[in-house]
Motif scaffolding. Structure first.
Motif, PDB file in Angstrom:
ATOM      1  N   ALA A  16       5.875   9.574  11.115  1.00  0.00           N
ATOM      2  CA  ALA A  16       7.327   9.610  10.896  1.00  0.00           C
ATOM      3  C   ALA A  16       8.109   8.697  11.830  1.00  0.00           C
ATOM      4  O   ALA A  16       9.149   8.167  11.435  1.00  0.00           O
ATOM      5  CB  ALA A  16       7.831  11.042  11.003  1.00  0.00           C
ATOM      6  N   ALA A  46       2.037   7.643   5.538  1.00  0.00           N
ATOM      7  CA  ALA A  46       1.794   6.324   6.129  1.00  0.00           C
ATOM      8  C   ALA A  46       0.497   6.294   6.910  1.00  0.00           C
ATOM      9  O   ALA A  46       0.159   5.269   7.498  1.00  0.00           O
ATOM     10  CB  ALA A  46       2.970   5.950   7.050  1.00  0.00           C
ATOM     11  N   GLY A  81       0.110   4.126   3.531  1.00  0.00           N
ATOM     12  CA  GLY A  81      -0.475   3.411   4.663  1.00  0.00           C
ATOM     13  C   GLY A  81      -1.780   3.992   5.157  1.00  0.00           C
ATOM     14  O   GLY A  81      -2.270   5.002   4.646  1.00  0.00           O
ATOM     15  N   LEU A  82      -2.319   3.312   6.161  1.00  0.00           N
ATOM     16  CA  LEU A  82      -3.618   3.688   6.710  1.00  0.00           C
ATOM     17  C   LEU A  82      -3.622   3.625   8.235  1.00  0.00           C
ATOM     18  O   LEU A  82      -4.643   3.329   8.853  1.00  0.00           O
ATOM     19  CB  LEU A  82      -4.729   2.803   6.117  1.00  0.00           C
ATOM     20  CG  LEU A  82      -4.491   1.296   5.947  1.00  0.00           C
ATOM     21  CD1 LEU A  82      -4.143   0.587   7.234  1.00  0.00           C
ATOM     22  CD2 LEU A  82      -5.670   0.646   5.278  1.00  0.00           C
ATOM     23  N   VAL A  97       3.447  -5.293  -2.098  1.00  0.00           N
ATOM     24  CA  VAL A  97       3.235  -6.744  -1.954  1.00  0.00           C
ATOM     25  C   VAL A  97       3.370  -7.484  -3.287  1.00  0.00           C
ATOM     26  O   VAL A  97       4.054  -8.496  -3.381  1.00  0.00           O
ATOM     27  CB  VAL A  97       1.854  -7.026  -1.315  1.00  0.00           C
ATOM     28  CG1 VAL A  97       1.598  -8.525  -1.224  1.00  0.00           C
ATOM     29  CG2 VAL A  97       1.783  -6.402   0.070  1.00  0.00           C
ATOM     30  N   VAL A 156       5.365   1.192  18.602  1.00  0.00           N
ATOM     31  CA  VAL A 156       6.700   0.722  18.238  1.00  0.00           C
ATOM     32  C   VAL A 156       7.422   1.845  17.501  1.00  0.00           C
ATOM     33  O   VAL A 156       6.866   2.448  16.591  1.00  0.00           O
ATOM     34  CB  VAL A 156       6.618  -0.548  17.361  1.00  0.00           C
ATOM     35  CG1 VAL A 156       7.981  -0.896  16.782  1.00  0.00           C
ATOM     36  CG2 VAL A 156       6.088  -1.718  18.192  1.00  0.00           C
TER      37      VAL A 156
END
Ligand code: NDP
Length: 330
Positions: A158, A223, A246-247, A273, A320
Motif C-alpha cells: 500500500a 501489487a 505486481g510482483l 504496457v 520509496v
C-alpha cells in the motif's frame, strides 16, 4: 541540444549513468518530438537503471524512464500539434525505446495520450504508470461488479506507488480500504490517503494449509504477488475479484484452485504496457475525475535527473514511499 541521463556500458560490462548533452540527431525515430517536462520512477525504472539493465534494456547507450509528460515540440502526425500537452506510459518506452529521463523524447504518435485539462504535466507524472495501472485495476474490479456496499477492499504494497494511488482512488469513490504495509511508520500517510484499516504485512506474508479462510475482502488490488496473493485468494468473498498488478513480493503463486471453484473468485490480470488507446483515454479521464489532487500532492517526492541512480536502487529495495516526480529541467 538537450540534457539526458545517459546509461552507458563500462569496460566491465556494467551500465553507468551520466548527465549528457545530446544533439537532436541522437533521438530515435518517431513521428512526435516531445519537450519533456516531468518524468517519474516506477519499480521497472529501478530495474532499467540497475547495472545489468534488469533484463529489460538490451541496447546501450540508453535513456531510461518508462513515463513522461510534456508538450509536443514537432509532429509529423495530424493528431498532434506543437504545444499540445501529452502523456506517455508503457509501450516499452524507457526499456526498448529511449524514454523520459531526458529533456526531449521522440516516439510514435500512437503511443501518446492527450492530457485531460484537469491534470498538469507534473500531476500526470505523480500518477505515472503506477497510478495509471491502479486506475486500470479499479476499473477492472468495478467492471466485475465491485461497489462500495459490498465490503472492504484490500490493497497490498500500500505505501508503494501503485498501492498509494489505489488507496486514494478507492477511498475517494467511497470504498472502505484496508491497506497492507510492511512499514508501520507509513500508517499516518496511508490513513491520510483514505485507508480505514492498516494490516501489517506479516499477517498475510505466508500461506496457510487451509485453502479457504473467512470471507473477508470484497475486492483486492495486489501489487505484491507471491505468497501474499495466494493467501488473499482464500480470504475473498463469494464471487469477489482480485486485480493482480505486481510482483514486489515474488512471481511464484503458491495457491490452490479451491477459491476459484468453491467461491467463484476471479483473478483479473492487469497489464498497463500494451493497453489499447481507448482504454488509456478512459483511464486518464477517470483519473481526472476520481483521483483527489490534494492527496496526490501528498504522495509526491520531488527529484532531478541526478537523483535517479540512487532512487532506482532504493525502489528495488522497497524503500520509496509514494510517487517520485522528476523535473527533467531542474
Ligand atoms: P513500489 O516499490 O513503489 O511499491 C511496491 C510495494 O510493495 C512496496 O512499497 C512495499 O509496500 C511492498 N513490498 C515490497 N517488497 C515486498 C515484499 N517482499 N513482500 C511484500 N510486500 C513488498 O513499486 P510500484 O508501486 O511502482 O510497483 C508495484 C508492483 O507493480 C511492481 O511489482 C511492479 O513491477 C508492478 N507494476 C505492474 C504494472 C502492470 O502493468 N501490471 C505497472 C506498474 C507496476 P509496503 O512498504 O507498503 O509494504
Amino acid at each position: 541540444m538537450f540534457r539526458a541521463l545517459l546509461l552507458e556500458k563500462n569496460a566491465e560490462g556494467q551500465a553507468q549513468a551520466r548527465l549528457a548533452e545530446l544533439d537532436d540527431s541522437a533521438l530515435p525515430a518517431g513521428e512526435v518530438t516531445v519537450a519533456v517536462e516531468y518524468s517519474t520512477l516506477n519499480y521497472k525504472d529501478g530495474l532499467c537503471l540497475s547495472p545489468s539493465g534488469g533484463g529489460l534494456v538490451r541496447n546501450w547507450p540508453h535513456v531510461a524512464g518508462i513515463d513522461f509528460a510534456g508538450r509536443v515540440e514537432a509532429s509529423e502526425d495530424a493528431r498532434y500539434s506543437p504545444g499540445d500537452r501529452v502523456v506517455l506510459t508503457g509501450w516499452r518506452v524507457g526499456e526498448a525505446h529511449w524514454g523520459g529521463y531526458s529533456q526531449k523524447a521522440r516516439v510514435k504518435a500512437d503511443w501518446l495520450v492527450p492530457l485531460p485539462d484537469a491534470i498538469s504535466t507534473r500531476a500526470a507524472m505523480a500518477v505515472g504508470t503506477a497510478g495509471f495501472t491502479s486506475m486500470l485495476a479499479v476499473m477492472a474490479l468495478e467492471d466485475h461488479g465491485l461497489t462500495p456496499d459490498k465490503g472492504e477492499v484490500l490493497v497490498t504494497g500500500a505505501a508503494g506507488g501503485v498501492g498509494s494511488v489505489a488507496v486514494a482512488i478507492l477511498a475517494k469513490r467511497g470504498y472502505s480500504v484496508a491497506a497492507v504495509t510492511g512499514r508501520p511508520e507509513t500508517e499516518g500517510y496511508l490513513r491520510d490517503l483514505g485507508a480505514a484499516r492498516i494490516i501489517p504485512r506479516a499477517d498475510l506474508a505466508e500461506t496457510v494449509k487451509r485453502p479457504l479462510e473467512a470471507e473477508t475482502w470484497a475486492g483486492c488490488i495486489d501489487a505484491v504477488g507471491g505468497a501474499m496473493l495466494a493467501r488473499v485468494l482464500g480470504q475473498m468473498k463469494y464471487q469477489a475479484s482480485v486485480a493482480a498488478v505486481g510482483l514486489a513480493g515474488g512471481a511464484a503463486l503458491p495457491a490452490t484452485v479451491i477459491p476459484f471453484l468453491l467461491r467463484g473468485v476471479n483473478l483479473l490480470g492487469i497489464d498497463s504496457v500494451m493497453r489499447n488507446h481507448a482504454d488509456r483515454v478512459r483511464a486518464w479521464d477517470r483519473i481526472a475525475a476520481d483521483l483527489p489532487m490534494d492527496k496526490l500532492e501528498a504522495m509526491i517526492r520531488p527529484a532531478t535527473l541526478q537523483d535517479l541512480p540512487a532512487l532506482g536502487a532504493a525502489i528495488l529495495q522497497g524503500q520509496v514511499q509514494g510517487r517520485v516526480v522528476v523535473d527533467v529541467n531542474a
